[in-house]
Motif scaffolding. Structure first.
Motif, PDB file in Angstrom:
ATOM      1  N   GLY A   1       0.813  -1.215   0.000  1.00 45.65           N
ATOM      2  CA  GLY A   1       0.000   0.000   0.000  1.00 45.65           C
ATOM      3  C   GLY A   1       0.844   1.260   0.000  1.00 45.65           C
ATOM      4  N   VAL A   2       2.023   1.197   0.619  1.00 48.30           N
ATOM      5  CA  VAL A   2       2.913   2.360   0.676  1.00 48.30           C
ATOM      6  C   VAL A   2       3.682   2.532  -0.631  1.00 48.30           C
ATOM      7  CG1 VAL A   2       4.961   3.287   1.851  1.00 48.30           C
ATOM      8  CG2 VAL A   2       3.113   2.278   3.180  1.00 48.30           C
ATOM      9  N   LEU A   3       3.825   1.464  -1.397  1.00 48.71           N
ATOM     10  CA  LEU A   3       4.648   1.496  -2.604  1.00 48.71           C
ATOM     11  C   LEU A   3       4.246   2.594  -3.594  1.00 48.71           C
ATOM     12  CD1 LEU A   3       7.100  -0.129  -3.562  1.00 48.71           C
ATOM     13  CD2 LEU A   3       5.539  -1.567  -4.878  1.00 48.71           C
ATOM     14  N   PRO A   4       2.946   2.763  -3.927  1.00 51.19           N
ATOM     15  CA  PRO A   4       2.589   3.863  -4.840  1.00 51.19           C
ATOM     16  C   PRO A   4       2.972   5.227  -4.304  1.00 51.19           C
ATOM     17  CG  PRO A   4       0.787   2.287  -4.663  1.00 51.19           C
ATOM     18  CD  PRO A   4       1.783   1.915  -3.613  1.00 51.19           C
TER      19      PRO A   4
ATOM     20  N   PRO B   1       0.155  -2.409 -10.643  1.00 52.34           N
ATOM     21  CA  PRO B   1       1.015  -1.721 -11.615  1.00 52.34           C
ATOM     22  C   PRO B   1       0.367  -0.473 -12.214  1.00 52.34           C
ATOM     23  CG  PRO B   1       0.281  -3.851 -12.468  1.00 52.34           C
ATOM     24  CD  PRO B   1      -0.063  -3.817 -11.015  1.00 52.34           C
ATOM     25  N   ALA B   2      -0.947  -0.515 -12.430  1.00 52.85           N
ATOM     26  CA  ALA B   2      -1.628   0.666 -12.964  1.00 52.85           C
ATOM     27  C   ALA B   2      -1.583   1.818 -11.964  1.00 52.85           C
ATOM     28  CB  ALA B   2      -3.074   0.320 -13.315  1.00 52.85           C
ATOM     29  N   PHE B   3      -1.744   1.511 -10.683  1.00 55.58           N
ATOM     30  CA  PHE B   3      -1.660   2.531  -9.640  1.00 55.58           C
ATOM     31  C   PHE B   3      -0.258   3.134  -9.587  1.00 55.58           C
ATOM     32  CE2 PHE B   3      -5.396   2.409  -6.671  1.00 55.58           C
ATOM     33  CZ  PHE B   3      -5.406   3.776  -6.449  1.00 55.58           C
TER      34      PHE B   3
ATOM     35  N   LEU C   1      -9.015   2.807 -16.243  1.00 50.66           N
ATOM     36  CA  LEU C   1      -9.179   4.203 -15.818  1.00 50.66           C
ATOM     37  C   LEU C   1      -7.842   4.804 -15.390  1.00 50.66           C
ATOM     38  CD1 LEU C   1     -12.467   3.906 -13.706  1.00 50.66           C
ATOM     39  CD2 LEU C   1     -12.214   4.942 -15.971  1.00 50.66           C
ATOM     40  N   LEU C   2      -7.071   4.049 -14.627  1.00 52.82           N
ATOM     41  CA  LEU C   2      -5.783   4.547 -14.151  1.00 52.82           C
ATOM     42  C   LEU C   2      -4.795   4.745 -15.299  1.00 52.82           C
ATOM     43  CD1 LEU C   2      -5.493   2.317 -10.969  1.00 52.82           C
ATOM     44  CD2 LEU C   2      -5.840   4.792 -11.007  1.00 52.82           C
ATOM     45  N   LEU C   3      -4.805   3.844 -16.268  1.00 51.73           N
ATOM     46  CA  LEU C   3      -3.898   3.978 -17.408  1.00 51.73           C
ATOM     47  C   LEU C   3      -4.311   5.153 -18.297  1.00 51.73           C
ATOM     48  CD1 LEU C   3      -3.310   0.240 -18.377  1.00 51.73           C
ATOM     49  CD2 LEU C   3      -1.746   1.789 -17.198  1.00 51.73           C
ATOM     50  N   ALA C   4      -5.622   5.393 -18.406  1.00 53.30           N
ATOM     51  CA  ALA C   4      -6.080   6.571 -19.154  1.00 53.30           C
ATOM     52  C   ALA C   4      -5.615   7.850 -18.458  1.00 53.30           C
ATOM     53  CB  ALA C   4      -7.604   6.546 -19.281  1.00 53.30           C
TER      54      ALA C   4
END
Length: 324
Positions: free
Chosen positions: A88-91, A177-179, A303-306
């Motif tokens: 959770g901290v990674l992004p 990965p998208a996040f 949505l995240l990739l957009a």
């Protein structure tokens, strides 16, 4: 990086062996500390997931699984919670410590002006920089998401978190990965606009917190909820044991809905009288089924990739068209 007639045979062989040349090699060399840090963090987290899965299997075997009377051996184990917290901290780490300073650092110390006076264009420079950090985010996200999915999915019934919660939904499948890509792109964009490292990092930190709050509202709306009706005196059907309950009502024979607490009277006699008066005969539950999880995750990733593509376009345009 080109070779000349004065290059020695040893130098020529080194040029041929080198995987990256020119600007990509220069960018990797400039950010080699970041590259080593990300690879090291990914490796350590991956080993932790593998170890926890090994420990999980040992706990299940010791408890006598698959015996249904063995209980939940993970009730007092917090290893899985720690792994979820790390992921959770990674992004946040990517957004604040990698994305925000990527261009802002070069703007602040004057490196951006120096680099863009050379033979390369601004667009080539920013594409090389983004290519590096996006590759790191994608690599780390894919590896850790695959491992965490492998760790969680076969034993999901033992985990206290529901699959719709961020600790599971945002750490498995394509969402992680998208996040990472999205928040890294957001960090880079903020850094380009703010132009100073520390203010950019603080801004991205706050932005990440706001994003987390917004995303918690978006997540349950990524698929259409389903509805089931069953008699008032029956328990929730067993097939919905892994479902996420969106809302619940009671209904009369004509299908009119009443709030779940409509007959929450002080005594059982008063409750029965209320139920009889309103003609309530059924429970109605609106839910998301576990089978919808994969489609919801791919929708979330889309949505995240957009958003990543939009932020990247803004960054490239800003660097290409405006003074650094």
């Amino acid at each position: 990086m080109s070779t000349t007639l004065t290059d020695s045979p040893t130098e020529l062989r080194a040029h041929k062996r080198r995987l990256l040349h020119g600007l990509p090699w220069l960018v990797v060399r400039q950010h080699r500390g970041t590259v080593y840090s990300v690879l090291g963090l990914t490796l350590i987290t991956a080993l932790l997931i593998v170890w926890e899965r090994h420990d999980l299997i040992q706990l299940l075997d010791a408890a006598g699984r698959p015996d249904p009377d063995a209980g939940n051996p993970l009730q007092d184990d917090r290893g899985h919670t720690f792994i979820s917290a790390v992921l959770g901290v990674l992004p946040l780490v990517f957004a604040v410590t990698i994305g925000a300073p990527l261009i802002a650092g070069d703007q602040q110390d004057g490196t951006a002006q120096l680099v863009t006076t050379q033979s390369m264009t601004r667009r080539q420079w920013i594409v090389a920089k983004l290519g590096l950090v996006y590759s790191l985010a994608l690599f780390s996200g894919v590896v850790l998401s695959v491992l965490f999915t492998w760790y969680w999915r076969p034993h999901r019934s033992f985990f206290t978190q529901e699959w719709i919660e961020s600790g599971i939904f945002d750490r498995t499948g394509p969402v992680l990965p998208a996040f990472l890509l999205f928040l890294t792109a957001a960090g880079v964009t903020v850094g380009v606009l703010v132009r100073r490292v520390l203010p950019a990092m603080v801004t991205v930190f706050v932005l990440t917190y706001v994003m987390d709050l917004v995303w918690s509202e978006v997540r349950p709306r990524l698929a259409a909820a389903r509805t089931i009706t069953f008699p008032l005196d029956e328990d929730l059907p067993a097939r919905l044991s892994e479902s996420y309950e969106v809302d619940r009502w009671v209904a009369d024979a004509q299908g009119n809905l009443y709030g779940w607490g409509s007959c929450a009277e002080a005594t059982e006699k008063a409750q029965n009288a209320c139920v009889a008066e309103k003609g309530i005969v059924d429970n109605v539950v609106e839910y998301l089924d576990f089978g919808q999880m994969a489609a919801m995750q791919w929708t979330a990733a889309g949505l995240l990739l957009a958003g990543t593509a939009l932020l990247t376009a803004v960054t490239v345009w800003r660097v290409s068209r405006r003074p650094l």
